[in-house]
Design an enzyme around this catalytic site. Structure first.
Site, mmCIF file in Angstrom:
data_model
loop_
_atom_site.group_PDB
_atom_site.id
_atom_site.type_symbol
_atom_site.label_atom_id
_atom_site.label_comp_id
_atom_site.label_asym_id
_atom_site.label_seq_id
_atom_site.Cartn_x
_atom_site.Cartn_y
_atom_site.Cartn_z
ATOM 1 N N SER A 62 -9.986 3.377 10.686
ATOM 2 C CA SER A 62 -9.532 2.481 9.579
ATOM 3 C C SER A 62 -9.425 0.781 10.026
ATOM 4 O O SER A 62 -8.732 0.679 10.861
ATOM 5 C CB SER A 62 -8.459 3.169 8.837
ATOM 6 N N SER A 123 -4.968 7.429 -1.625
ATOM 7 C CA SER A 123 -5.084 8.837 -0.812
ATOM 8 C C SER A 123 -6.372 9.447 -1.416
ATOM 9 O O SER A 123 -7.219 9.877 -0.669
ATOM 10 C CB SER A 123 -3.968 9.599 -0.625
ATOM 11 N N ASP A 167 -5.823 12.398 -9.728
ATOM 12 C CA ASP A 167 -6.487 11.372 -8.807
ATOM 13 C C ASP A 167 -7.900 11.633 -8.399
ATOM 14 O O ASP A 167 -8.576 10.746 -8.404
ATOM 15 C CB ASP A 167 -5.313 10.860 -7.691
#
Length: 387
Positions: A62, A123, A167
């Site tokens: 990341s 997320s 989400d």
């Protein structure tokens, strides 16, 4: 193991997928109660660049976490085996494997322009970009509704966050220029036009800089309270309750408040979707747009009061941000996401935007709080392959 050639964009050895964050016009904590939600996708999101590996390992990096890469074996993954940010992509690999799909070896580089912990579903964007990349490398064809459920399972069971489906569904199923009314009980979807910029409005996300973490106990406690109320009322779910007055049958005042919030927030989601659809049907949309946005703003503010008082998940910075935004000319505002930190969504006339930003910054400065950050939330497209 299930696989099919040419799925998920047809990438063979390398691919790049983008999945957006989301803002939610209405419907917080209604998704796991099988009620209604009304999210829209953001222009900002998470990018997963995946390159196939022959050694059957996942190597995760990341740009936002400049540590050593995290290397895992898809075959040995189990809930609790990976910690930190890497639990989300590793959890996706585990959930795909559990669903019967082959998980290939891959090096996956993650990049994001979403604020983390701001209540804009960073997320889920991470999960969905990785899920699409892995499916693309494997040639696995997975319907997007099914992939949303797989990504949700990764967050629930592997990461340990007891979230609903909003989400992941928003990241995978939203349309540009629209909000998505989702019945979380049936997964039926209605896309309604939502173009605030065209109508002289801004959907302003105000990051209060108070991070939230849905793996903490308070979110799970609210879910447990809703489940307890469901059992005591003898209904299939709180999403099936049409009248908030039914909460009066409960002796516990806390549970009564929880039921009232879920029922009224679900109704507000439907009401906003109906108003947006009605505006789109008008011959002279400009004449009705401001009336529609004022109506939506009132419901946003009603929702914040419900989230603050009935669900009890707001926090001081959110309450001040709502008050300051409205005082500066916003039509309405409310906290976003699961609560206990994150962001506020305000519906602001474009000409009032500079004054609103200044007023919010000053309100935080007066309290010696970290200055808020701002994001103009433009309803955008769902996840897509970009290379």
């Amino acid at each position: 193991m299930r696989a099919a050639a040419g799925g998920s964009g047809g990438c063979v050895s390398a691919c790049v997928w983008f999945a957006p964050g989301r803002a939610n016009l209405m419907g917080e904590h209604t998704d796991y109660n099988t009620g209604f939600v009304l999210p829209f996708a953001l222009a900002q999101g998470v990018t997963a660049t995946a390159v196939a590996r022959p050694d059957r390992l996942l190597v995760l990096r990341s740009k936002q976490v400049p540590d050593e890469p995290v290397t895992v074996s898809p075959d040995s993954l189990a809930p609790g085996s990976v910690a930190g940010w890497a639990a989300y992509p590793a959890g996706v690999a585990w959930a795909l494997r559990e669903a019967g799909y082959r998980v290939p070896g891959a090096s996956i580089d993650i990049d994001s322009d979403l604020p983390v912990g701001a209540g804009v579903a960073s997320s889920a964007a991470l999960e969905c970009s990785v899920a699409l990349a892995l499916c693309g490398l494997a040639g696995a064809q997975v319907a997007r509704r099914d992939l949303a459920a797989i990504a949700k399972r990764a967050e629930n069971e592997f990461v340990g966050a007891p979230t609903g489906i909003i989400d992941q569904a928003a990241a995978l199923l939203c349309r540009a220029g629209h909000a998505m009314l989702l019945d979380c009980g049936t997964m039926d979807i209605t896309h309604v036009p939502f173009r605030p910029g065209r109508d002289g409005m801004t959907a302003l996300v105000i990051d209060t800089r108070v991070p939230h973490a849905l793996v903490s106990g308070e979110y799970g406690r609210r879910r447990s309270e809703c489940e307890q109320a469901t059992r005591l009322l003898g209904v299939p779910s709180l999403g099936s309750v049409a009248d908030a007055a039914l909460a009066g049958r409960l002796a516990d005042p806390v549970l009564r408040r929880r039921v009232r919030h879920v029922v009224t927030d679900s109704a507000r989601a439907r009401a906003i979707a109906a108003a947006l659809a009605a505006e789109a049907d008008q011959a002279d949309q400009a004449a009705t747009a401001q009336e529609t946005y004022r109506f939506i703003g009132r419901l946003l503010t009603q929702a914040h009061l419900s989230l603050r008082d009935d669900l009890e998940i707001s926090w001081p910075e959110a309450d001040i941000a709502v008050d300051a935004a409205i005082a500066a000319g916003a039509y309405g505002a409310r906290m976003l996401g699961g609560g206990f930190g994150g962001s506020v969504l305000a519906l602001v006339p474009a000409q009032r935007l500079p004054a609103a930003r200044a007023a919010l910054t000053e309100a935080f400065a007066q309290r010696s709080w970290t200055p808020p950050e701002f994001l103009d939330a433009v309803p955008s497209a769902a996840a897509r392959r970009i290379a």
